[in-house]
Design a protein around this motif. Structure first.
Motif, PDB file in Angstrom:
ATOM      1  N   UNK A 107      65.285  68.551 -36.956  1.00  0.00           N
ATOM      2  CA  UNK A 107      64.124  68.338 -36.090  1.00  0.00           C
ATOM      3  C   UNK A 107      64.141  66.861 -35.706  1.00  0.00           C
ATOM      4  N   UNK A 108      64.360  66.589 -34.431  1.00  0.00           N
ATOM      5  CA  UNK A 108      64.498  65.216 -33.950  1.00  0.00           C
ATOM      6  C   UNK A 108      63.145  64.558 -33.657  1.00  0.00           C
ATOM      7  N   UNK A 109      62.175  65.363 -33.148  1.00  0.00           N
ATOM      8  CA  UNK A 109      60.905  64.778 -32.727  1.00  0.00           C
ATOM      9  C   UNK A 109      59.856  65.876 -32.604  1.00  0.00           C
ATOM     10  N   UNK A 110      58.623  65.528 -32.871  1.00  0.00           N
ATOM     11  CA  UNK A 110      57.475  66.397 -32.616  1.00  0.00           C
ATOM     12  C   UNK A 110      56.441  65.520 -31.929  1.00  0.00           C
ATOM     13  N   UNK A 111      56.004  65.942 -30.735  1.00  0.00           N
ATOM     14  CA  UNK A 111      55.094  65.093 -29.977  1.00  0.00           C
ATOM     15  C   UNK A 111      54.231  65.939 -29.051  1.00  0.00           C
ATOM     16  N   UNK A 112      53.206  65.311 -28.508  1.00  0.00           N
ATOM     17  CA  UNK A 112      52.314  65.947 -27.542  1.00  0.00           C
ATOM     18  C   UNK A 112      53.072  66.177 -26.244  1.00  0.00           C
ATOM     19  N   UNK A 113      52.934  67.377 -25.686  1.00  0.00           N
ATOM     20  CA  UNK A 113      53.570  67.674 -24.402  1.00  0.00           C
ATOM     21  C   UNK A 113      52.555  67.775 -23.281  1.00  0.00           C
ATOM     22  N   UNK A 114      51.439  68.516 -23.549  1.00  0.00           N
ATOM     23  CA  UNK A 114      50.520  68.803 -22.461  1.00  0.00           C
ATOM     24  C   UNK A 114      49.131  69.117 -23.019  1.00  0.00           C
ATOM     25  N   UNK A 115      48.117  68.754 -22.245  1.00  0.00           N
ATOM     26  CA  UNK A 115      46.738  69.140 -22.542  1.00  0.00           C
ATOM     27  C   UNK A 115      46.277  69.977 -21.364  1.00  0.00           C
ATOM     28  N   UNK A 116      45.851  71.200 -21.638  1.00  0.00           N
ATOM     29  CA  UNK A 116      45.432  72.113 -20.573  1.00  0.00           C
ATOM     30  C   UNK A 116      44.181  72.862 -21.019  1.00  0.00           C
ATOM     31  N   UNK A 117      43.665  73.716 -20.147  1.00  0.00           N
ATOM     32  CA  UNK A 117      42.473  74.508 -20.478  1.00  0.00           C
ATOM     33  C   UNK A 117      42.725  75.428 -21.663  1.00  0.00           C
ATOM     34  N   UNK A 118      43.956  75.920 -21.804  1.00  0.00           N
ATOM     35  CA  UNK A 118      44.271  76.867 -22.878  1.00  0.00           C
ATOM     36  C   UNK A 118      44.434  76.194 -24.233  1.00  0.00           C
ATOM     37  N   UNK A 119      44.681  74.883 -24.256  1.00  0.00           N
ATOM     38  CA  UNK A 119      44.838  74.177 -25.519  1.00  0.00           C
ATOM     39  C   UNK A 119      45.770  72.986 -25.372  1.00  0.00           C
ATOM     40  N   UNK A 120      46.215  72.484 -26.512  1.00  0.00           N
ATOM     41  CA  UNK A 120      47.128  71.349 -26.552  1.00  0.00           C
ATOM     42  C   UNK A 120      48.509  71.889 -26.912  1.00  0.00           C
ATOM     43  N   UNK A 121      49.495  71.547 -26.104  1.00  0.00           N
ATOM     44  CA  UNK A 121      50.861  71.988 -26.377  1.00  0.00           C
ATOM     45  C   UNK A 121      51.637  70.837 -26.996  1.00  0.00           C
ATOM     46  N   UNK A 122      52.201  71.099 -28.163  1.00  0.00           N
ATOM     47  CA  UNK A 122      53.080  70.152 -28.823  1.00  0.00           C
ATOM     48  C   UNK A 122      54.508  70.640 -28.639  1.00  0.00           C
ATOM     49  N   UNK A 123      55.446  69.709 -28.683  1.00  0.00           N
ATOM     50  CA  UNK A 123      56.835  70.049 -28.438  1.00  0.00           C
ATOM     51  C   UNK A 123      57.693  69.537 -29.587  1.00  0.00           C
ATOM     52  N   UNK A 124      58.427  70.441 -30.208  1.00  0.00           N
ATOM     53  CA  UNK A 124      59.404  70.058 -31.226  1.00  0.00           C
ATOM     54  C   UNK A 124      60.772  70.039 -30.564  1.00  0.00           C
ATOM     55  N   UNK A 125      61.530  68.976 -30.800  1.00  0.00           N
ATOM     56  CA  UNK A 125      62.879  68.877 -30.255  1.00  0.00           C
ATOM     57  C   UNK A 125      63.866  69.010 -31.409  1.00  0.00           C
ATOM     58  N   UNK A 126      64.802  69.956 -31.245  1.00  0.00           N
ATOM     59  CA  UNK A 126      65.801  70.229 -32.268  1.00  0.00           C
ATOM     60  C   UNK A 126      67.177  69.807 -31.779  1.00  0.00           C
ATOM     61  N   UNK A 127      67.962  69.232 -32.648  1.00  0.00           N
ATOM     62  CA  UNK A 127      69.365  68.950 -32.372  1.00  0.00           C
ATOM     63  C   UNK A 127      70.205  69.915 -33.192  1.00  0.00           C
ATOM     64  N   UNK A 128      71.059  70.695 -32.530  1.00  0.00           N
ATOM     65  CA  UNK A 128      71.868  71.699 -33.227  1.00  0.00           C
ATOM     66  C   UNK A 128      73.347  71.411 -32.963  1.00  0.00           C
ATOM     67  N   UNK A 129      74.092  71.150 -34.039  1.00  0.00           N
ATOM     68  CA  UNK A 129      75.515  70.856 -33.948  1.00  0.00           C
ATOM     69  C   UNK A 129      76.324  72.124 -34.156  1.00  0.00           C
TER      70      UNK A 129
END
Length: 162
Positions: free
Chosen positions: A26-48
């Protein structure tokens, strides 16, 4: 004859154990978007992928927890494949509904962030092994957006420094 079978089995198990397998982090977890439906967080994975051919990804499952409570869970079906002999970056969006964020007020008032634990299962289809799950987990903090940053006011900390 049974001694031969035991030796053959041990040899096969040793050889299979030496075969390289895909590795992920797991490279990063951060806020992606704030919308009416909720807050979207984004996890970025590095796969070798150590193999000379691409590997199909069957599914990515996730469970985002805070204060031992699940605030988002789900899966990303058929997210593509992992490129041969490369590290492929994958994104896992996680939607946290606003009503759940509001129940986290105790943690929010302290430092305006959410202390989280993220568990991810990356399920790949390996030719010899079949379906293989790469388990990943991490803990950290996710800063919540300020009112100013939601409405395009910029970073409040930067304004305070000026």
């Amino acid at each position: 004859m049974s001694e031969f079978i035991k030796k053959a089995t041990k040899y096969a198990v040793d050889k299979v154990a030496d075969i390289p397998k895909p590795e992920a982090s797991i490279e990063d977890v951060d806020l992606k978007n704030v919308a009416k439906s909720g807050i979207t967080y984004l996890a970025k994975l590095g796969v070798l992928n150590p193999y000379s051919h691409s590997i199909p990804i069957c599914e990515i499952s996730f469970c985002l927890k805070t204060d031992n409570r699940v605030i988002a869970s789900g899966n990303v079906p058929d997210p593509g494949s992992i490129e041969a002999k490369k590290t492929t970056m994958l994104e896992v969006p996680m939607l946290v509904p606003h009503d759940i964020v509001l129940t986290l007020v105790k943690d929010l008032w302290k430092d305006w962030d959410i202390d989280y634990e993220l568990q991810i299962g990356l399920i790949v289809d390996l030719p010899v092994f079949g379906s293989f799950t790469i388990p990943l987990d991490t803990k950290g903090e996710i800063k919540l957006p300020t009112i100013g940053s939601i409405f395009g006011g910029g970073d409040d900390e930067e304004k305070e420094k000026e």
